[in-house]
Design a protein around this motif. Structure first.
Motif, PDB file in Angstrom:
ATOM      1  N   VAL A  57     -15.697  23.752  18.062  1.00 36.83           N
ATOM      2  CA  VAL A  57     -14.696  23.289  19.012  1.00 36.83           C
ATOM      3  C   VAL A  57     -15.402  22.294  19.918  1.00 36.83           C
ATOM      4  N   LEU A  58     -14.746  21.170  20.209  1.00 42.01           N
ATOM      5  CA  LEU A  58     -15.390  20.167  21.046  1.00 42.01           C
ATOM      6  C   LEU A  58     -14.405  19.567  22.039  1.00 42.01           C
ATOM      7  N   VAL A  59     -14.969  19.087  23.148  1.00 45.35           N
ATOM      8  CA  VAL A  59     -14.203  18.384  24.175  1.00 45.35           C
ATOM      9  C   VAL A  59     -15.119  17.301  24.741  1.00 45.35           C
ATOM     10  N   GLY A  60     -14.558  16.143  25.042  1.00 49.62           N
ATOM     11  CA  GLY A  60     -15.389  15.063  25.544  1.00 49.62           C
ATOM     12  C   GLY A  60     -14.579  13.970  26.202  1.00 49.62           C
ATOM     13  N   ILE A  61     -15.294  12.943  26.619  1.00 53.13           N
ATOM     14  CA  ILE A  61     -14.656  11.782  27.228  1.00 53.13           C
ATOM     15  C   ILE A  61     -15.486  10.546  26.922  1.00 53.13           C
ATOM     16  N   ARG A  62     -14.787   9.434  26.752  1.00 48.75           N
ATOM     17  CA  ARG A  62     -15.431   8.143  26.499  1.00 48.75           C
ATOM     18  C   ARG A  62     -14.937   7.178  27.578  1.00 48.75           C
ATOM     19  N   ALA A  63     -15.862   6.436  28.190  1.00 48.38           N
ATOM     20  CA  ALA A  63     -15.509   5.481  29.241  1.00 48.38           C
ATOM     21  C   ALA A  63     -16.038   4.109  28.863  1.00 48.38           C
ATOM     22  N   PHE A  64     -15.130   3.152  28.696  1.00 43.69           N
ATOM     23  CA  PHE A  64     -15.536   1.800  28.330  1.00 43.69           C
ATOM     24  C   PHE A  64     -16.071   1.069  29.554  1.00 43.69           C
ATOM     25  N   VAL A  65     -17.267   0.506  29.423  1.00 44.37           N
ATOM     26  CA  VAL A  65     -17.865  -0.296  30.499  1.00 44.37           C
ATOM     27  C   VAL A  65     -17.699  -1.785  30.226  1.00 44.37           C
ATOM     28  N   PRO A  67     -15.402  -4.345  26.977  1.00 43.90           N
ATOM     29  CA  PRO A  67     -14.420  -4.138  25.899  1.00 43.90           C
ATOM     30  C   PRO A  67     -15.009  -3.564  24.611  1.00 43.90           C
ATOM     31  N   LYS A  68     -16.320  -3.682  24.388  1.00 47.62           N
ATOM     32  CA  LYS A  68     -16.923  -3.188  23.144  1.00 47.62           C
ATOM     33  C   LYS A  68     -17.950  -2.076  23.337  1.00 47.62           C
ATOM     34  N   ALA A  69     -18.373  -1.789  24.563  1.00 44.56           N
ATOM     35  CA  ALA A  69     -19.395  -0.765  24.820  1.00 44.56           C
ATOM     36  C   ALA A  69     -18.812   0.348  25.695  1.00 44.56           C
ATOM     37  N   MET A 105     -24.655  13.096  24.952  1.00 45.80           N
ATOM     38  CA  MET A 105     -24.355  11.939  25.799  1.00 45.80           C
ATOM     39  C   MET A 105     -24.915  10.705  25.109  1.00 45.80           C
ATOM     40  N   GLY A 106     -24.250   9.578  25.316  1.00 48.09           N
ATOM     41  CA  GLY A 106     -24.777   8.382  24.685  1.00 48.09           C
ATOM     42  C   GLY A 106     -23.978   7.137  25.016  1.00 48.09           C
ATOM     43  N   LEU A 107     -24.361   6.080  24.341  1.00 43.30           N
ATOM     44  CA  LEU A 107     -23.725   4.773  24.460  1.00 43.30           C
ATOM     45  C   LEU A 107     -23.215   4.404  23.077  1.00 43.30           C
ATOM     46  N   SER A 108     -21.945   4.001  23.000  1.00 43.50           N
ATOM     47  CA  SER A 108     -21.384   3.615  21.706  1.00 43.50           C
ATOM     48  C   SER A 108     -20.948   2.148  21.753  1.00 43.50           C
ATOM     49  N   TYR A 109     -21.083   1.493  20.618  1.00 43.93           N
ATOM     50  CA  TYR A 109     -20.661   0.091  20.476  1.00 43.93           C
ATOM     51  C   TYR A 109     -19.532   0.033  19.463  1.00 43.93           C
ATOM     52  N   HIS A 110     -18.460  -0.655  19.813  1.00 37.80           N
ATOM     53  CA  HIS A 110     -17.262  -0.725  18.966  1.00 37.80           C
ATOM     54  C   HIS A 110     -17.072  -2.160  18.467  1.00 37.80           C
ATOM     55  N   PHE A 111     -17.003  -2.318  17.158  1.00 37.95           N
ATOM     56  CA  PHE A 111     -16.845  -3.675  16.591  1.00 37.95           C
ATOM     57  C   PHE A 111     -15.632  -3.751  15.701  1.00 37.95           C
TER      58      PHE A 111
END
Length: 111
Positions: A57-65, A67-69, A105-111
């Motif tokens: 089971v997982l719960v999380g949040i993503r916050a864009f800093v 438009p792509k990161a 925790m981390g940093l994601s890049y969206h392309f």
């Protein structure tokens, strides 16, 4: 004193529901897991590997800093049980309950 060395590999498949907001994207999810548990040989235990079913089971949040990161954090809980019947040779074995809480925790890049 009896010392037992275990390693656990979690292979899971998750369904994740994410709120599609522009900046903040909370999510929740879960699914089945296949846990491969390895018991190492020691002075009191035999070498053995068991495979058991469990759940994540997982719960999380993503916050864009930008438009792509995005920065993200996710908390995952895993639950399973396993049985090592011959862990102590002819003296028998043991049953175990595996419950793990993990924080990512981390940093994601969206392309």
């Amino acid at each position: 004193m009896c010392r037992v060395h275990l390693s656990v590999m979690n292979i899971g498949v998750h369904v994740v529901l994410r709120y599609p907001c522009v900046t903040w994207q909370p999510n929740i999810g879960g699914g089945p897991a296949l846990l491969v548990v390895h018991l190492g040989r020691s002075t009191t235990t035999e070498n053995d590997t068991q495979v058991s079913l469990g759940g994540n089971v997982l719960v999380g949040i993503r916050a864009f800093v930008t438009p792509k990161a995005a920065l993200f954090t996710e908390c995952k809980y895993t639950d399973s049980t396993f049985r090592f019947g011959g862990a102590f040779g002819p003296e028998g074995g043991f049953d175990g309950t595996y419950r793990a809480h993990q924080l990512f925790m981390g940093l994601s890049y969206h392309f």
